[in-house]
Design an enzyme around this catalytic site. Structure first.
Site, PDB file in Angstrom:
ATOM      1  N   ARG A  50      -8.725  -0.275   4.197  1.00 48.60           N
ATOM      2  CA  ARG A  50      -8.180   0.740   3.595  1.00 48.60           C
ATOM      3  C   ARG A  50      -6.876   0.159   3.290  1.00 48.60           C
ATOM      4  O   ARG A  50      -6.079   0.304   2.155  1.00 48.60           O
ATOM      5  CB  ARG A  50      -7.617   1.759   4.686  1.00 48.60           C
ATOM      6  N   ASP A 108       4.322  -0.058  12.182  1.00 47.93           N
ATOM      7  CA  ASP A 108       3.003  -0.374  11.410  1.00 47.93           C
ATOM      8  C   ASP A 108       2.599  -2.183  11.793  1.00 47.93           C
ATOM      9  O   ASP A 108       1.672  -2.661  11.429  1.00 47.93           O
ATOM     10  CB  ASP A 108       3.093  -0.456   9.815  1.00 47.93           C
ATOM     11  N   VAL A 119       7.803   5.871  16.873  1.00 46.81           N
ATOM     12  CA  VAL A 119       7.500   6.626  15.993  1.00 46.81           C
ATOM     13  C   VAL A 119       6.180   7.489  16.081  1.00 46.81           C
ATOM     14  O   VAL A 119       6.479   8.724  15.584  1.00 46.81           O
ATOM     15  CB  VAL A 119       7.448   5.567  14.556  1.00 46.81           C
ATOM     16  N   ARG A 143       1.028  13.992  13.699  1.00 53.52           N
ATOM     17  CA  ARG A 143       1.422  13.764  12.371  1.00 53.52           C
ATOM     18  C   ARG A 143       1.733  15.388  11.725  1.00 53.52           C
ATOM     19  O   ARG A 143       1.064  15.753  10.768  1.00 53.52           O
ATOM     20  CB  ARG A 143       0.651  13.018  11.449  1.00 53.52           C
ATOM     21  N   PRO A 144       2.420  16.192  12.147  1.00 47.91           N
ATOM     22  CA  PRO A 144       2.646  17.531  11.591  1.00 47.91           C
ATOM     23  C   PRO A 144       3.600  17.346  10.271  1.00 47.91           C
ATOM     24  O   PRO A 144       3.851  16.127   9.999  1.00 47.91           O
ATOM     25  CB  PRO A 144       3.683  18.254  12.548  1.00 47.91           C
ATOM     26  N   ARG A 161      -4.402  10.631   4.693  1.00 42.89           N
ATOM     27  CA  ARG A 161      -3.070  11.636   4.854  1.00 42.89           C
ATOM     28  C   ARG A 161      -2.264  11.331   3.531  1.00 42.89           C
ATOM     29  O   ARG A 161      -1.569  12.323   3.301  1.00 42.89           O
ATOM     30  CB  ARG A 161      -2.332  11.290   6.054  1.00 42.89           C
ATOM     31  N   LYS A 209       0.763  -1.036   0.124  1.00 36.09           N
ATOM     32  CA  LYS A 209       0.038   0.123  -0.103  1.00 36.09           C
ATOM     33  C   LYS A 209       0.896   1.321   0.115  1.00 36.09           C
ATOM     34  O   LYS A 209       0.636   2.104  -0.851  1.00 36.09           O
ATOM     35  CB  LYS A 209      -0.916   0.073   1.342  1.00 36.09           C
ATOM     36  N   ASN A 210       1.994   1.336   0.981  1.00 36.55           N
ATOM     37  CA  ASN A 210       2.494   2.400   1.194  1.00 36.55           C
ATOM     38  C   ASN A 210       3.578   2.839   0.046  1.00 36.55           C
ATOM     39  O   ASN A 210       4.078   3.828   0.052  1.00 36.55           O
ATOM     40  CB  ASN A 210       3.311   2.538   2.356  1.00 36.55           C
ATOM     41  N   CYS A 221      -4.489  12.358  13.693  1.00 34.27           N
ATOM     42  CA  CYS A 221      -5.227  11.259  13.148  1.00 34.27           C
ATOM     43  C   CYS A 221      -5.137  10.492  14.345  1.00 34.27           C
ATOM     44  O   CYS A 221      -4.612  10.704  15.237  1.00 34.27           O
ATOM     45  CB  CYS A 221      -4.809  10.760  11.852  1.00 34.27           C
ATOM     46  N   ASP A 253       5.908  19.647   9.103  1.00 33.70           N
ATOM     47  CA  ASP A 253       7.201  20.783   9.120  1.00 33.70           C
ATOM     48  C   ASP A 253       8.271  20.264   8.365  1.00 33.70           C
ATOM     49  O   ASP A 253       8.812  21.210   7.696  1.00 33.70           O
ATOM     50  CB  ASP A 253       7.435  20.942  10.487  1.00 33.70           C
TER      51      ASP A 253
HETATM   52  N1  EPU Z   1       6.762  13.731  11.440  1.00 36.23           N
HETATM   53  C1  EPU Z   1       6.870  15.099  11.799  1.00 36.23           C
HETATM   54  N2  EPU Z   1       6.804  16.069  10.629  1.00 36.23           N
HETATM   55  C2  EPU Z   1       6.754  15.632   9.443  1.00 36.23           C
HETATM   56  C3  EPU Z   1       6.795  14.312   9.103  1.00 36.23           C
HETATM   57  C4  EPU Z   1       6.646  13.523  10.120  1.00 36.23           C
HETATM   58  O1  EPU Z   1       7.026  15.403  12.945  1.00 36.23           O
HETATM   59  O2  EPU Z   1       6.976  16.789   8.514  1.00 36.23           O
HETATM   60  C5  EPU Z   1       6.576  12.693  12.294  1.00 36.23           C
HETATM   61  C6  EPU Z   1       5.363  12.004  12.234  1.00 36.23           C
HETATM   62  O3  EPU Z   1       4.580  12.946  13.109  1.00 36.23           O
HETATM   63  C7  EPU Z   1       5.653  10.766  12.974  1.00 36.23           C
HETATM   64  C8  EPU Z   1       7.010  10.340  12.325  1.00 36.23           C
HETATM   65  O4  EPU Z   1       7.452  11.664  12.006  1.00 36.23           O
HETATM   66  O5  EPU Z   1       5.546  10.831  14.267  1.00 36.23           O
HETATM   67  C9  EPU Z   1       7.065   9.149  11.139  1.00 36.23           C
HETATM   68  O6  EPU Z   1       6.285  10.093  10.301  1.00 36.23           O
HETATM   69  P1  EPU Z   1       6.741   9.608   8.820  1.00 36.23           P
HETATM   70  O7  EPU Z   1       6.540  10.869   7.959  1.00 36.23           O
HETATM   71  O8  EPU Z   1       7.756   8.947   8.669  1.00 36.23           O
HETATM   72  O9  EPU Z   1       5.410   8.790   8.256  1.00 36.23           O
HETATM   73  P2  EPU Z   1       4.322   9.077   7.000  1.00 36.23           P
HETATM   74  O10 EPU Z   1       5.089   9.292   5.901  1.00 36.23           O
HETATM   75  O11 EPU Z   1       3.175  10.096   7.608  1.00 36.23           O
HETATM   76  C10 EPU Z   1       4.243   6.450   6.357  1.00 36.23           C
HETATM   77  C11 EPU Z   1       3.065   5.357   6.253  1.00 36.23           C
HETATM   78  C12 EPU Z   1       2.729   4.758   7.668  1.00 36.23           C
HETATM   79  C13 EPU Z   1       3.865   4.549   8.301  1.00 36.23           C
HETATM   80  C14 EPU Z   1       5.029   5.565   8.413  1.00 36.23           C
HETATM   81  C15 EPU Z   1       6.394   4.903   9.091  1.00 36.23           C
HETATM   82  C16 EPU Z   1       2.196   6.017   4.279  1.00 36.23           C
HETATM   83  C17 EPU Z   1       0.897   6.504   3.543  1.00 36.23           C
HETATM   84  N3  EPU Z   1       2.196   5.842   5.546  1.00 36.23           N
HETATM   85  O12 EPU Z   1       3.473   7.432   7.083  1.00 36.23           O
HETATM   86  O13 EPU Z   1       1.985   4.081   7.198  1.00 36.23           O
HETATM   87  O14 EPU Z   1       3.493   4.188   9.701  1.00 36.23           O
HETATM   88  O15 EPU Z   1       5.332   6.118   7.139  1.00 36.23           O
HETATM   89  O16 EPU Z   1       6.831   3.964   8.578  1.00 36.23           O
HETATM   90  O17 EPU Z   1       3.274   5.613   3.388  1.00 36.23           O
HETATM   91  C18 EPU Z   1       0.157   2.621   7.853  1.00 36.23           C
HETATM   92  O18 EPU Z   1       0.288   1.947   6.778  1.00 36.23           O
HETATM   93  O19 EPU Z   1      -0.805   2.124   8.687  1.00 36.23           O
HETATM   94  C19 EPU Z   1       0.691   3.859   8.400  1.00 36.23           C
HETATM   95  C20 EPU Z   1       0.429   4.469   9.216  1.00 36.23           C
END
Ligand code: EPU
Length: 416
Positions: free
Chosen positions: A395, A303, A325, A120-121, A91, A22-23, A115, A123
């Site tokens: 999903r 995950d 995470v 999940r900011p 997201r 999915k991701n 969420c 920044d």
């Molecule tokens: N974070 C920040 N600022 C940012 C971006 C991220 O503080 O600008 C923090 C997030 O709040 C979180 C951490 O960094 O606490 C990790 O976030 P990351 O950006 O790595 O994750 P993501 O891209 O939002 C993807 C997957 C998630 C998976 C995470 C970590 C997708 C669509 N989602 O999320 O998948 O848990 O990477 O591996 O690719 C799931 O499939 O159930 C799922 C949540």
């Protein structure tokens, strides 16, 4: 409303074939917005997040056709608005920012809220775009990013965010000059998007390491690509075998991508056998408890944290799992408690006392992976459980009840 009825305490055994991730699939779909022409994506899972992303792309002028795991996309001109309702419901749609900023010089998306698994900011994404010359404005709960022409930049992330790595990689493909991302995420899905973008004509190297270098090019075309197997779906089924005291094999996987899970399962006494493109597990007489922490790849994946907690209820003794995470990923533990699990969550870790006898009851899935953990625990429980909120599970898992039924589970879907 969709629910599962589960008759528990049946030992799962057999073989299950794993879908594409999915991701990765969601990001490759978005990356196609940078190109021009006909794309063919193989090994795409039939899940609602893919449907939602297809809706976002359609609204931007992309033509899509999906059948039997093959998604065809026709991209010519890209225009229009990202549909607010769809963006808010998933997201991953914030990933349109990178490609649209690069292609159109302007992008406006609804600011995603927190969420069920954390605040999940964004920044890190936004700071990266700014370093590449974009201006970002927050207007009525929408992000408006503008950049007539992005330029390359040397960007160091404060955390290896998966989404930010992908967004900056995509934005940089057509920026002027070279972009370097330091402290980049190293997930297999990042390697996938590099392969896909390079197939379209981009010049990216370093994915899979923490330094990624992108040379901007003038334009991108189209490509055919097969999505990497879903290590999280595979891990979920391995944990389903063990939670029910069974044994079985996941096929169509990349075993190296599952190394931290397999190491942990072996340390619990499970038999783990790695073959070519497949992994088998066998339940031991007694599962030992464990201590572990989630972390960015190649650490233990967040995950699989909830599903691992479901397994810990069936291990002999006290297990501890730290969540490093996300800041709110223990909501599902309340539901496992209703089955009789003895779990104590604090802000960043859970302690699980095993072995516990679980008893079926009414349960509510509140998010995707928490929902999977609830299904696993219900499969191990005595008697019948009704699981509400199956929409969350749909999903990210293709026909989970069909897969589980083929392994010997008694689980039916009821749509009202
Ligand atoms: N974070 C920040 N600022 C940012 C971006 C991220 O503080 O600008 C923090 C997030 O709040 C979180 C951490 O960094 O606490 C990790 O976030 P990351 O950006 O790595 O994750 P993501 O891209 O939002 C993807 C997957 C998630 C998976 C995470 C970590 C997708 C669509 N989602 O999320 O998948 O848990 O990477 O591996 O690719 C799931 O499939 O159930 C799922 C949540």
């Amino acid at each position: 409303m969709v629910k599962f009825l589960v008759e528990g305490q049946r030992t799962l055994c057999g073989r299950v074939s794993i879908n594409g991730a999915k991701n990765s699939a969601l990001k490759l779909m978005v990356a196609a917005l940078l190109g021009q022409g006909s794309f063919r994506l193989e090994n795409v899972p039939s899940i609602t997040d893919v449907e939602t992303m297809a809706g976002v792309l359609r609204a931007l002028g992309v033509r899509l056709h999906f059948a039997s795991g093959c998604l065809q996309l026709e991209v010519s001109s890209v225009a229009g608005q990202t549909p607010e309702a769809l963006v808010k419901s998933m997201r991953a749609s914030v990933q349109v920012m990178g490609p649209l900023l690069a292609r159109l010089g302007r992008v406006e998306v609804a600011r995603p809220g927190g969420c069920n698994i954390g605040s999940r900011p964004l920044d890190i994404h936004l700071a990266g775009f700014e370093q590449m010359g974009a201006t970002i404005e927050v207007k009525d709960d929408r992000f408006v990013a503008r950049a007539p022409r992005l330029h390359g930049a040397d960007i160091t992330f404060r955390y290896p965010s998966v989404g930010a790595t992908e967004n900056i990689m995509m934005a940089a493909t057509m920026a002027k000059g070279e972009t370097i991302i330091r402290n980049a995420a190293r997930e297999p899905e990042i390697v996938d998007i590099q392969g896909f973008l390079n197939g379209m004509g981009a010049k990216i190297q370093g994915a899979g390491t923490s330094v990624i270098t992108i040379q901007g090019v003038g334009e991108l075309g189209a490509t055919d690509f097969s999505v990497v197997p879903d290590r999280i779906e595979a891990g979920t089924y391995l944990l389903a075998f063990l939670t029910t005291g069974g044994s079985g094999t996941v096929e169509n996987v990349v075993p190296e991508h599952m190394a931290p899970l397999l190491g942990l399962l072996a340390s619990m006494g499970a038999g783990v056998e790695v073959g070519e493109g497949e992994v088998s597990v066998v339940s031991p007489r007694r599962l030992k408890p464990f201590e572990a922490s989630t972390g960015p790849y190649p650490e233990f994946p967040t995950d699989l944290q909830p599903q691992m907690v479901a397994l810990a209820t069936q291990a002999q003794g006290q297990s501890k799992l730290k969540e490093a995470v996300f800041d709110r990923r223990f909501g599902y533990t309340h539901e496992l408690g209703k089955l009789g699990a003895r779990i104590t969550p604090n802000t960043s870790a859970v302690t699980i006392e095993g072995i516990t006898s679980l008893y079926g009851t009414d349960l509510v899935a509140g998010d995707l992976r928490g929902g999977a953990a609830i299904v696993l625990a219900a499969l191990a429980a005595e008697g019948q459980s009704t699981i509400f909120g199956v929409e969350h599970i749909d999903r990210g898992y293709e026909a989970m009840e069909t897969q589980l039924t083929s392994l010997g589970a008694k689980i039916v879907r009821i749509a009202e």
